[in-house]
Design a protein around this motif. Structure first.
Motif, PDB file in Angstrom:
ATOM      1  N   ILE A 116      54.548  17.996  58.791  1.00  0.00           N
ATOM      2  CA  ILE A 116      53.400  17.621  57.967  1.00  0.00           C
ATOM      3  C   ILE A 116      53.911  17.026  56.662  1.00  0.00           C
ATOM      4  CG2 ILE A 116      53.226  19.922  56.933  1.00  0.00           C
ATOM      5  CD1 ILE A 116      50.151  19.468  56.841  1.00  0.00           C
ATOM      6  N   GLY A 117      53.184  16.053  56.144  1.00  0.00           N
ATOM      7  CA  GLY A 117      53.557  15.449  54.869  1.00  0.00           C
ATOM      8  C   GLY A 117      52.364  14.828  54.189  1.00  0.00           C
ATOM      9  N   ILE A 118      52.484  14.682  52.902  1.00  0.00           N
ATOM     10  CA  ILE A 118      51.439  14.022  52.117  1.00  0.00           C
ATOM     11  C   ILE A 118      51.622  12.525  52.299  1.00  0.00           C
ATOM     12  CG2 ILE A 118      50.556  13.640  49.788  1.00  0.00           C
ATOM     13  CD1 ILE A 118      51.674  16.489  49.150  1.00  0.00           C
ATOM     14  N   ASP A 119      50.536  11.817  52.568  1.00  0.00           N
ATOM     15  CA  ASP A 119      50.583  10.367  52.757  1.00  0.00           C
ATOM     16  C   ASP A 119      50.562   9.707  51.382  1.00  0.00           C
ATOM     17  OD1 ASP A 119      50.221   7.701  53.408  1.00  0.00           O
ATOM     18  OD2 ASP A 119      48.829   8.139  55.053  1.00  0.00           O
ATOM     19  N   LEU A 120      51.744   9.482  50.831  1.00  0.00           N
ATOM     20  CA  LEU A 120      51.864   8.966  49.465  1.00  0.00           C
ATOM     21  C   LEU A 120      51.273   7.566  49.313  1.00  0.00           C
ATOM     22  CD1 LEU A 120      55.450  10.240  48.665  1.00  0.00           C
ATOM     23  CD2 LEU A 120      53.274  11.246  47.984  1.00  0.00           C
ATOM     24  N   ILE A 121      51.391   6.738  50.334  1.00  0.00           N
ATOM     25  CA  ILE A 121      50.858   5.369  50.258  1.00  0.00           C
ATOM     26  C   ILE A 121      49.338   5.400  50.147  1.00  0.00           C
ATOM     27  CG2 ILE A 121      50.643   3.167  51.466  1.00  0.00           C
ATOM     28  CD1 ILE A 121      53.463   3.750  50.365  1.00  0.00           C
ATOM     29  N   ARG A 122      48.684   6.150  51.041  1.00  0.00           N
ATOM     30  CA  ARG A 122      47.214   6.227  50.970  1.00  0.00           C
ATOM     31  C   ARG A 122      46.761   6.904  49.693  1.00  0.00           C
ATOM     32  NH1 ARG A 122      43.726   8.427  54.649  1.00  0.00           N
ATOM     33  NH2 ARG A 122      45.115  10.124  55.091  1.00  0.00           N
ATOM     34  N   GLN A 123      47.523   7.884  49.208  1.00  0.00           N
ATOM     35  CA  GLN A 123      47.179   8.558  47.956  1.00  0.00           C
ATOM     36  C   GLN A 123      47.260   7.581  46.787  1.00  0.00           C
ATOM     37  OE1 GLN A 123      49.785  11.815  46.746  1.00  0.00           O
ATOM     38  NE2 GLN A 123      47.972  13.006  46.212  1.00  0.00           N
ATOM     39  N   ALA A 124      48.307   6.771  46.732  1.00  0.00           N
ATOM     40  CA  ALA A 124      48.460   5.792  45.651  1.00  0.00           C
ATOM     41  C   ALA A 124      47.368   4.726  45.723  1.00  0.00           C
ATOM     42  CB  ALA A 124      49.835   5.140  45.717  1.00  0.00           C
ATOM     43  N   ARG A 125      47.040   4.276  46.925  1.00  0.00           N
ATOM     44  CA  ARG A 125      45.973   3.269  47.073  1.00  0.00           C
ATOM     45  C   ARG A 125      44.624   3.818  46.624  1.00  0.00           C
ATOM     46  NH1 ARG A 125      47.787   1.038  52.957  1.00  0.00           N
ATOM     47  NH2 ARG A 125      49.417  -0.358  52.220  1.00  0.00           N
ATOM     48  N   ALA A 126      44.349   5.074  46.972  1.00  0.00           N
ATOM     49  CA  ALA A 126      43.078   5.689  46.574  1.00  0.00           C
ATOM     50  C   ALA A 126      42.999   5.840  45.062  1.00  0.00           C
ATOM     51  CB  ALA A 126      42.910   7.044  47.255  1.00  0.00           C
ATOM     52  N   GLU A 127      44.108   6.251  44.433  1.00  0.00           N
ATOM     53  CA  GLU A 127      44.115   6.396  42.973  1.00  0.00           C
ATOM     54  C   GLU A 127      43.956   5.041  42.296  1.00  0.00           C
ATOM     55  OE1 GLU A 127      47.684   8.533  42.026  1.00  0.00           O
ATOM     56  OE2 GLU A 127      46.934  10.383  42.938  1.00  0.00           O
ATOM     57  N   ALA A 128      44.599   4.003  42.837  1.00  0.00           N
ATOM     58  CA  ALA A 128      44.459   2.654  42.269  1.00  0.00           C
ATOM     59  C   ALA A 128      43.023   2.153  42.404  1.00  0.00           C
ATOM     60  CB  ALA A 128      45.433   1.693  42.946  1.00  0.00           C
ATOM     61  N   ALA A 129      42.400   2.420  43.541  1.00  0.00           N
ATOM     62  CA  ALA A 129      41.009   2.000  43.745  1.00  0.00           C
ATOM     63  C   ALA A 129      40.076   2.715  42.781  1.00  0.00           C
ATOM     64  CB  ALA A 129      40.582   2.266  45.190  1.00  0.00           C
ATOM     65  N   ARG A 130      40.299   4.031  42.564  1.00  0.00           N
ATOM     66  CA  ARG A 130      39.467   4.768  41.607  1.00  0.00           C
ATOM     67  C   ARG A 130      39.655   4.225  40.195  1.00  0.00           C
ATOM     68  NH1 ARG A 130      40.623   9.156  44.995  1.00  0.00           N
ATOM     69  NH2 ARG A 130      42.512   9.685  43.846  1.00  0.00           N
ATOM     70  N   THR A 131      40.880   3.888  39.839  1.00  0.00           N
ATOM     71  CA  THR A 131      41.153   3.327  38.513  1.00  0.00           C
ATOM     72  C   THR A 131      40.442   1.993  38.344  1.00  0.00           C
ATOM     73  OG1 THR A 131      43.282   4.445  38.429  1.00  0.00           O
ATOM     74  CG2 THR A 131      42.984   2.576  36.943  1.00  0.00           C
ATOM     75  N   ARG A 132      40.516   1.133  39.382  1.00  0.00           N
ATOM     76  CA  ARG A 132      39.824  -0.166  39.320  1.00  0.00           C
ATOM     77  C   ARG A 132      38.327   0.019  39.155  1.00  0.00           C
ATOM     78  NH1 ARG A 132      43.504  -1.640  43.258  1.00  0.00           N
ATOM     79  NH2 ARG A 132      42.009  -1.307  44.920  1.00  0.00           N
ATOM     80  N   GLN A 133      37.753   0.974  39.907  1.00  0.00           N
ATOM     81  CA  GLN A 133      36.315   1.216  39.801  1.00  0.00           C
ATOM     82  C   GLN A 133      35.951   1.691  38.408  1.00  0.00           C
ATOM     83  OE1 GLN A 133      35.533   3.958  42.982  1.00  0.00           O
ATOM     84  NE2 GLN A 133      35.169   2.341  44.471  1.00  0.00           N
ATOM     85  N   ASN A 134      36.750   2.584  37.841  1.00  0.00           N
ATOM     86  CA  ASN A 134      36.479   3.077  36.491  1.00  0.00           C
ATOM     87  C   ASN A 134      36.622   1.959  35.464  1.00  0.00           C
ATOM     88  OD1 ASN A 134      35.999   5.632  37.450  1.00  0.00           O
ATOM     89  ND2 ASN A 134      38.058   6.368  37.037  1.00  0.00           N
ATOM     90  N   ASP A 135      37.645   1.103  35.631  1.00  0.00           N
ATOM     91  CA  ASP A 135      37.833  -0.015  34.713  1.00  0.00           C
ATOM     92  C   ASP A 135      36.677  -1.003  34.795  1.00  0.00           C
ATOM     93  OD1 ASP A 135      40.174   1.092  33.867  1.00  0.00           O
ATOM     94  OD2 ASP A 135      41.486  -0.301  34.964  1.00  0.00           O
ATOM     95  N   GLN A 136      36.204  -1.268  36.007  1.00  0.00           N
ATOM     96  CA  GLN A 136      35.090  -2.197  36.174  1.00  0.00           C
ATOM     97  C   GLN A 136      33.810  -1.622  35.593  1.00  0.00           C
ATOM     98  OE1 GLN A 136      34.997  -3.071  40.345  1.00  0.00           O
ATOM     99  NE2 GLN A 136      36.691  -4.532  40.217  1.00  0.00           N
ATOM    100  N   ALA A 137      33.661  -0.309  35.654  1.00  0.00           N
ATOM    101  CA  ALA A 137      32.457   0.324  35.114  1.00  0.00           C
ATOM    102  C   ALA A 137      32.409   0.212  33.598  1.00  0.00           C
ATOM    103  CB  ALA A 137      32.394   1.791  35.535  1.00  0.00           C
ATOM    104  N   THR A 138      33.541   0.343  32.950  1.00  0.00           N
ATOM    105  CA  THR A 138      33.551   0.268  31.487  1.00  0.00           C
ATOM    106  C   THR A 138      33.673  -1.172  30.999  1.00  0.00           C
ATOM    107  OG1 THR A 138      35.942   0.630  31.461  1.00  0.00           O
ATOM    108  CG2 THR A 138      34.529   2.563  31.213  1.00  0.00           C
ATOM    109  N   ARG A 139      34.424  -2.001  31.711  1.00  0.00           N
ATOM    110  CA  ARG A 139      34.604  -3.421  31.392  1.00  0.00           C
ATOM    111  C   ARG A 139      34.986  -3.679  29.944  1.00  0.00           C
ATOM    112  NH1 ARG A 139      36.159  -6.977  34.937  1.00  0.00           N
ATOM    113  NH2 ARG A 139      34.893  -6.912  36.780  1.00  0.00           N
ATOM    114  N   GLN A 140      35.846  -2.845  29.399  1.00  0.00           N
ATOM    115  CA  GLN A 140      36.354  -3.081  28.060  1.00  0.00           C
ATOM    116  C   GLN A 140      37.836  -3.387  28.180  1.00  0.00           C
ATOM    117  OE1 GLN A 140      35.494   0.381  25.785  1.00  0.00           O
ATOM    118  NE2 GLN A 140      33.291   0.049  25.812  1.00  0.00           N
ATOM    119  N   PRO A 141      38.294  -4.496  27.606  1.00  0.00           N
ATOM    120  CA  PRO A 141      39.715  -4.819  27.706  1.00  0.00           C
ATOM    121  C   PRO A 141      40.556  -3.791  26.967  1.00  0.00           C
ATOM    122  CG  PRO A 141      38.614  -6.342  26.220  1.00  0.00           C
ATOM    123  CD  PRO A 141      37.550  -5.482  26.844  1.00  0.00           C
TER     124      PRO A 141
END
Length: 169
Positions: A116-141
């Motif tokens: 068993i192992g943690i899927d680091l690639i999917r974890q990193a992609r999910a965190e990047a997607a959440r960050t993008r969503q949060n950045d788009q929600a605030t839309r402040q440079p």
């Protein structure tokens, strides 16, 4: 000599609820159980978004003895928890049956864990997607619009505190 190989099942998905670990006591082996969920998603070109198909597969992963103790340590460290993307391999076991609220009986596959192992690639992609969503929600440079907003460069090439020529990532 003929060797019979047992089937190996690869499971990947997100942990659906907090894993269970019970340490072995009085000569009994340790036990761990992890519920993994995997939903099929498809890209919809009309909406330009990924959508769930409504089909979710649930698999119960089980471990005993030393393997369960290692999983217990990962649970205690907070590395295996609800929502963590994982990959596991193991042998199939008898399915678990359960009854829903309407009285329907269901059977979910069970896998006895070999690895068993943690899927680091999917974890990193999910965190990047959440960050993008949060950045788009605030839309402040995250940078000043002009150097003057944080201080201008001096004529001798030095920068004033608050302004950096290095990008921040």
């Amino acid at each position: 000599m003929t060797t019979i190989t047992e089937p190996v099942i690869k499971t990947e998905g997100n942990i659906g609820r907090d894993p269970i670990y019970r340490a072995g006591t009085n000569g009994r082996r340790s036990f761990a159980a992890i519920r993994v969920l995997k939903s099929e998603r498809r890209y919809n070109p009309d909406t330009r978004a990924w959508e769930d198909t409504g089909t979710t597969l649930a698999v119960t992963l089980k471990a005993f003895g030393a393997t369960a103790d290692l999983i217990g340590a990962l649970i205690d460290q907070g590395r295996l928890a609800k929502g963590t993307p994982i990959m596991a391999t193991g042998q199939p076991d008898a399915p678990e049956t359960w009854t829903d609220r309407q009285g329907g009986v269901h059977a979910d596959p069970v896998v006895i864990i070999d690895a068993i192992g943690i899927d680091l690639i999917r974890q990193a992609r999910a965190e990047a997607a959440r960050t993008r969503q949060n950045d788009q929600a605030t839309r402040q440079p995250s940078w000043p619009a002009t150097p003057a907003a944080a201080g201008e460069a001096d004529t001798d090439g030095e920068t004033v505190p608050g302004w950096s020529t290095e990008p921040s990532f």
